[in-house]
Scaffold this motif. Structure first.
Motif, PDB file in Angstrom:
ATOM      1  N   PRO A 255      -3.259   5.542   1.075  1.00 35.64           N
ATOM      2  CA  PRO A 255      -2.780   6.012   2.388  1.00 35.64           C
ATOM      3  C   PRO A 255      -1.411   6.684   2.267  1.00 35.64           C
ATOM      4  O   PRO A 255      -0.624   6.373   1.385  1.00 35.64           O
ATOM      5  CB  PRO A 255      -2.677   4.710   3.197  1.00 35.64           C
ATOM      6  CG  PRO A 255      -3.503   3.711   2.473  1.00 35.64           C
ATOM      7  CD  PRO A 255      -3.452   4.094   1.031  1.00 35.64           C
ATOM      8  N   ARG A 256      -1.166   7.606   3.208  1.00 33.84           N
ATOM      9  CA  ARG A 256       0.090   8.347   3.181  1.00 33.84           C
ATOM     10  C   ARG A 256       1.293   7.422   3.342  1.00 33.84           C
ATOM     11  O   ARG A 256       2.335   7.622   2.706  1.00 33.84           O
ATOM     12  CB  ARG A 256       0.090   9.402   4.303  1.00 33.84           C
ATOM     13  CG  ARG A 256       1.297  10.326   4.279  1.00 33.84           C
ATOM     14  CD  ARG A 256       1.183  11.398   5.351  1.00 33.84           C
ATOM     15  NE  ARG A 256      -0.016  12.201   5.152  1.00 33.84           N
ATOM     16  CZ  ARG A 256      -0.422  13.151   6.002  1.00 33.84           C
ATOM     17  NH1 ARG A 256       0.259  13.373   7.110  1.00 33.84           N
ATOM     18  NH2 ARG A 256      -1.501  13.838   5.749  1.00 33.84           N
ATOM     19  N   ASN A 257       1.171   6.395   4.197  1.00 33.67           N
ATOM     20  CA  ASN A 257       2.326   5.502   4.393  1.00 33.67           C
ATOM     21  C   ASN A 257       2.626   4.686   3.124  1.00 33.67           C
ATOM     22  O   ASN A 257       3.775   4.380   2.843  1.00 33.67           O
ATOM     23  CB  ASN A 257       2.124   4.572   5.600  1.00 33.67           C
ATOM     24  CG  ASN A 257       0.811   3.843   5.574  1.00 33.67           C
ATOM     25  OD1 ASN A 257       0.369   3.370   4.535  1.00 33.67           O
ATOM     26  ND2 ASN A 257       0.155   3.740   6.732  1.00 33.67           N
ATOM     27  N   LEU A 258       1.594   4.380   2.324  1.00 33.78           N
ATOM     28  CA  LEU A 258       1.835   3.682   1.067  1.00 33.78           C
ATOM     29  C   LEU A 258       2.539   4.613   0.086  1.00 33.78           C
ATOM     30  O   LEU A 258       3.446   4.202  -0.636  1.00 33.78           O
ATOM     31  CB  LEU A 258       0.521   3.170   0.481  1.00 33.78           C
ATOM     32  CG  LEU A 258       0.609   2.431  -0.850  1.00 33.78           C
ATOM     33  CD1 LEU A 258       1.568   1.252  -0.775  1.00 33.78           C
ATOM     34  CD2 LEU A 258      -0.775   1.960  -1.314  1.00 33.78           C
ATOM     35  N   ARG A 259       2.132   5.873   0.048  1.00 40.04           N
ATOM     36  CA  ARG A 259       2.804   6.838  -0.817  1.00 40.04           C
ATOM     37  C   ARG A 259       4.269   6.992  -0.415  1.00 40.04           C
ATOM     38  O   ARG A 259       5.153   7.092  -1.274  1.00 40.04           O
ATOM     39  CB  ARG A 259       2.062   8.177  -0.734  1.00 40.04           C
ATOM     40  CG  ARG A 259       2.752   9.353  -1.427  1.00 40.04           C
ATOM     41  CD  ARG A 259       3.201   9.050  -2.821  1.00 40.04           C
ATOM     42  NE  ARG A 259       2.115   8.628  -3.688  1.00 40.04           N
ATOM     43  CZ  ARG A 259       2.282   8.092  -4.870  1.00 40.04           C
ATOM     44  NH1 ARG A 259       3.516   7.872  -5.334  1.00 40.04           N
ATOM     45  NH2 ARG A 259       1.259   7.730  -5.592  1.00 40.04           N
ATOM     46  N   ARG A 260       4.554   6.998   0.905  1.00 38.59           N
ATOM     47  CA  ARG A 260       5.953   7.081   1.361  1.00 38.59           C
ATOM     48  C   ARG A 260       6.741   5.862   0.884  1.00 38.59           C
ATOM     49  O   ARG A 260       7.902   5.972   0.484  1.00 38.59           O
ATOM     50  CB  ARG A 260       6.009   7.192   2.895  1.00 38.59           C
ATOM     51  CG  ARG A 260       5.650   8.561   3.438  1.00 38.59           C
ATOM     52  CD  ARG A 260       6.095   8.706   4.882  1.00 38.59           C
ATOM     53  NE  ARG A 260       5.329   7.834   5.766  1.00 38.59           N
ATOM     54  CZ  ARG A 260       4.297   8.221   6.505  1.00 38.59           C
ATOM     55  NH1 ARG A 260       3.906   9.489   6.460  1.00 38.59           N
ATOM     56  NH2 ARG A 260       3.666   7.395   7.295  1.00 38.59           N
ATOM     57  N   ALA A 261       6.100   4.673   0.935  1.00 46.02           N
ATOM     58  CA  ALA A 261       6.773   3.456   0.485  1.00 46.02           C
ATOM     59  C   ALA A 261       7.081   3.530  -1.011  1.00 46.02           C
ATOM     60  O   ALA A 261       8.186   3.172  -1.452  1.00 46.02           O
ATOM     61  CB  ALA A 261       5.899   2.237   0.784  1.00 46.02           C
ATOM     62  N   ALA A 279       9.241  -0.999   4.924  1.00 47.26           N
ATOM     63  CA  ALA A 279       8.330  -0.756   6.048  1.00 47.26           C
ATOM     64  C   ALA A 279       8.833   0.385   6.930  1.00 47.26           C
ATOM     65  O   ALA A 279       8.046   1.236   7.369  1.00 47.26           O
ATOM     66  CB  ALA A 279       8.171  -2.039   6.870  1.00 47.26           C
ATOM     67  N   ALA A 280      10.149   0.431   7.157  1.00 48.78           N
ATOM     68  CA  ALA A 280      10.713   1.506   7.978  1.00 48.78           C
ATOM     69  C   ALA A 280      10.536   2.858   7.302  1.00 48.78           C
ATOM     70  O   ALA A 280      10.189   3.862   7.960  1.00 48.78           O
ATOM     71  CB  ALA A 280      12.184   1.227   8.239  1.00 48.78           C
ATOM     72  N   VAL A 284       5.489   1.948   9.041  1.00 49.87           N
ATOM     73  CA  VAL A 284       4.454   0.973   9.391  1.00 49.87           C
ATOM     74  C   VAL A 284       5.127  -0.375   9.622  1.00 49.87           C
ATOM     75  O   VAL A 284       6.307  -0.565   9.301  1.00 49.87           O
ATOM     76  CB  VAL A 284       3.402   0.821   8.265  1.00 49.87           C
ATOM     77  CG1 VAL A 284       2.587   2.089   8.094  1.00 49.87           C
ATOM     78  CG2 VAL A 284       4.048   0.413   6.951  1.00 49.87           C
ATOM     79  N   SER A 285       4.367  -1.315  10.152  1.00 45.97           N
ATOM     80  CA  SER A 285       4.875  -2.676  10.320  1.00 45.97           C
ATOM     81  C   SER A 285       4.890  -3.377   8.958  1.00 45.97           C
ATOM     82  O   SER A 285       4.226  -2.951   8.011  1.00 45.97           O
ATOM     83  CB  SER A 285       3.990  -3.455  11.291  1.00 45.97           C
ATOM     84  OG  SER A 285       2.696  -3.638  10.743  1.00 45.97           O
ATOM     85  N   VAL A 286       5.644  -4.478   8.898  1.00 42.84           N
ATOM     86  CA  VAL A 286       5.704  -5.240   7.651  1.00 42.84           C
ATOM     87  C   VAL A 286       4.326  -5.775   7.271  1.00 42.84           C
ATOM     88  O   VAL A 286       3.921  -5.738   6.100  1.00 42.84           O
ATOM     89  CB  VAL A 286       6.717  -6.399   7.786  1.00 42.84           C
ATOM     90  CG1 VAL A 286       6.595  -7.356   6.595  1.00 42.84           C
ATOM     91  CG2 VAL A 286       8.140  -5.855   7.870  1.00 42.84           C
ATOM     92  N   SER A 287       3.550  -6.255   8.261  1.00 40.00           N
ATOM     93  CA  SER A 287       2.216  -6.799   7.955  1.00 40.00           C
ATOM     94  C   SER A 287       1.280  -5.715   7.419  1.00 40.00           C
ATOM     95  O   SER A 287       0.509  -5.959   6.484  1.00 40.00           O
ATOM     96  CB  SER A 287       1.619  -7.447   9.204  1.00 40.00           C
ATOM     97  OG  SER A 287       1.500  -6.502  10.261  1.00 40.00           O
ATOM     98  N   SER A 288       1.357  -4.515   7.972  1.00 36.49           N
ATOM     99  CA  SER A 288       0.525  -3.413   7.466  1.00 36.49           C
ATOM    100  C   SER A 288       0.952  -3.024   6.059  1.00 36.49           C
ATOM    101  O   SER A 288       0.113  -2.726   5.192  1.00 36.49           O
ATOM    102  CB  SER A 288       0.626  -2.200   8.399  1.00 36.49           C
ATOM    103  OG  SER A 288       0.064  -2.483   9.652  1.00 36.49           O
ATOM    104  N   LEU A 289       2.264  -3.028   5.827  1.00 37.57           N
ATOM    105  CA  LEU A 289       2.775  -2.694   4.500  1.00 37.57           C
ATOM    106  C   LEU A 289       2.256  -3.686   3.459  1.00 37.57           C
ATOM    107  O   LEU A 289       1.773  -3.283   2.389  1.00 37.57           O
ATOM    108  CB  LEU A 289       4.304  -2.722   4.523  1.00 37.57           C
ATOM    109  CG  LEU A 289       4.999  -2.407   3.189  1.00 37.57           C
ATOM    110  CD1 LEU A 289       4.949  -0.910   2.922  1.00 37.57           C
ATOM    111  CD2 LEU A 289       6.437  -2.896   3.206  1.00 37.57           C
TER     112      LEU A 289
END
Length: 356
Positions: A255-261, A279-280, A284-289
């Motif tokens: 997922p794109r948010n994982l790549r950002r992390a 997470a910020a 995404v939220s911490v639980s989603s992360l």
């Protein structure tokens, strides 16, 4: 029957008068339901880290449990108790083994399991479910096995390979191939050709242990173990992070948010980072992360960051830019040189000073 069960049997025997080194094998054979049930109940009481239960006796099958344990003397600690090297088991019944506690540290050994008949199904915490049939094998960290099932009429051989020497071999092989960091995850499934080769080498080493005498030097066994490790590392394909290698499925698209992390961690690995910061950055939220890291990498964000920092520290050591070990540890977020050295040894199989 896995090594943790066999070790419990070994522990009972070792409290008696220790045998000479030429008597490296210990055997157990049970041929009644009552005897087998009593043995398993006693084993559960003595080794509560796992719970073993008979799932089915099967029809028209005489109850049978056979175990053979082969020990190897420690070359560098003559006064220490021998290490369990090989376990061979035959069972006529379906046996379930379930881990009772989540281990927080890696085992000192990797285990190679070879299925000579029947089948073994293991549920790995990171790789998912692995099924090995007759002729196949598995390689795994016992700390990562949630549960296992041994089919009726299974003949299973399990070999314990010391983890730190295996990591050092891995580092040497991939350094020679031009890689800065050796891969840390082997595919759990062994192809039949490799399983057969490892079984042959284990038989040769076991023969030395069982029929040797006081003049048999321990380094001969170490050489056989090293050969098994080299064969495993050379012929085993290395699994990419997040690959459910046992089930044959391709790794899901990240997922794109994982790549950002991951990009954030890569850019700020030397800074103080909190879970909320990651997470910020990923939006995404911490639980989603946490869920995304577990699904795709099999790690928590902070465990990934720890590995990233160790990799960066190792690169500095190998390039001669590290300075003092204590300063290096502090620069990469470790509280002390001692904790840094322990984490470094677990990841790479060598001390920081060895990597200079």
């Amino acid at each position: 029957m896995n090594a943790s069960q066999a070790a419990a049997t070994q522990g009972t025997a070792s409290r008696k008068t220790p045998p000479p080194r030429s008597s490296a094998a210990r055997s157990l054979e049970l041929a009644s339901r009552e005897g087998i049930e009593h043995y398993i109940a006693d084993l559960n009481a003595r080794a509560p880290m796992a719970h073993r239960e008979i799932a089915s006796w099967g029809r028209d099958r005489a109850p049978r449990l056979q175990l053979e344990l082969v020990q190897a003397a420690r070359a560098k600690a003559e006064s220490a108790a021998p290490q369990l090297f090989l376990t061979e088991s035959r069972n006529s019944f379906v046996l379930n083994v379930r881990s009772q506690t989540r281990q927080t540290a890696d085992s000192d050994h990797l285990l190679v399991g070879l299925v000579l008949s029947g089948s073994v199904r293991m549920q790995m915490m990171a790789e998912g479910e692995c099924l090995a049939r007759a002729g196949e094998g598995l390689v795994f960290n016992p700390a990562e096995v949630a549960q296992a099932q041994f089919a009726a009429d299974s003949h299973f051989v399990e070999i314990a390979l010391p983890r730190e020497p295996l990591l050092r071999l891995s580092s040497t092989l991939w350094t020679a191939a031009g890689s800065e960091t050796p891969p840390s995850l082997l595919r759990p499934k062994l192809a039949p050709a490799l399983a057969q080769k490892l079984h042959f080498m284990a038989q040769q080493a076991s023969g030395l242990l069982q029929h040797g005498d006081e003049a048999t030097p321990p380094f001969l066994i170490e050489r056989w173990v090293e050969m098994m490790g080299l064969s495993l590392l050379h012929e085993q394909a290395v699994a990419a992070p997040g690959l459910k290698a046992c089930q044959g499925r391709p790794a899901p698209i990240m997922p794109r948010n994982l790549r950002r992390a991951l990009d954030y961690l890569d850019a700020h690995a030397q800074s103080e980072i909190l879970l909320t910061d990651i997470a910020a950055a990923a939006c995404v939220s911490v639980s989603s992360l946490l869920r995304h890291f577990n699904e795709h990498l099999g790690l928590t964000p902070m465990a990934y960051l720890r590995q990233l920092r160790l990799d960066r520290a190792r690169a500095e050591l190998r390039q001669g830019k590290a300075g003092r070990i204590g300063e290096l540890a502090q620069r990469w977020g470790f509280q002390s040189a001692g904790k840094f050295s322990q984490a470094y040894l677990r990841r790479f199989g060598e001390r920081p000073s060895d990597s200079r």
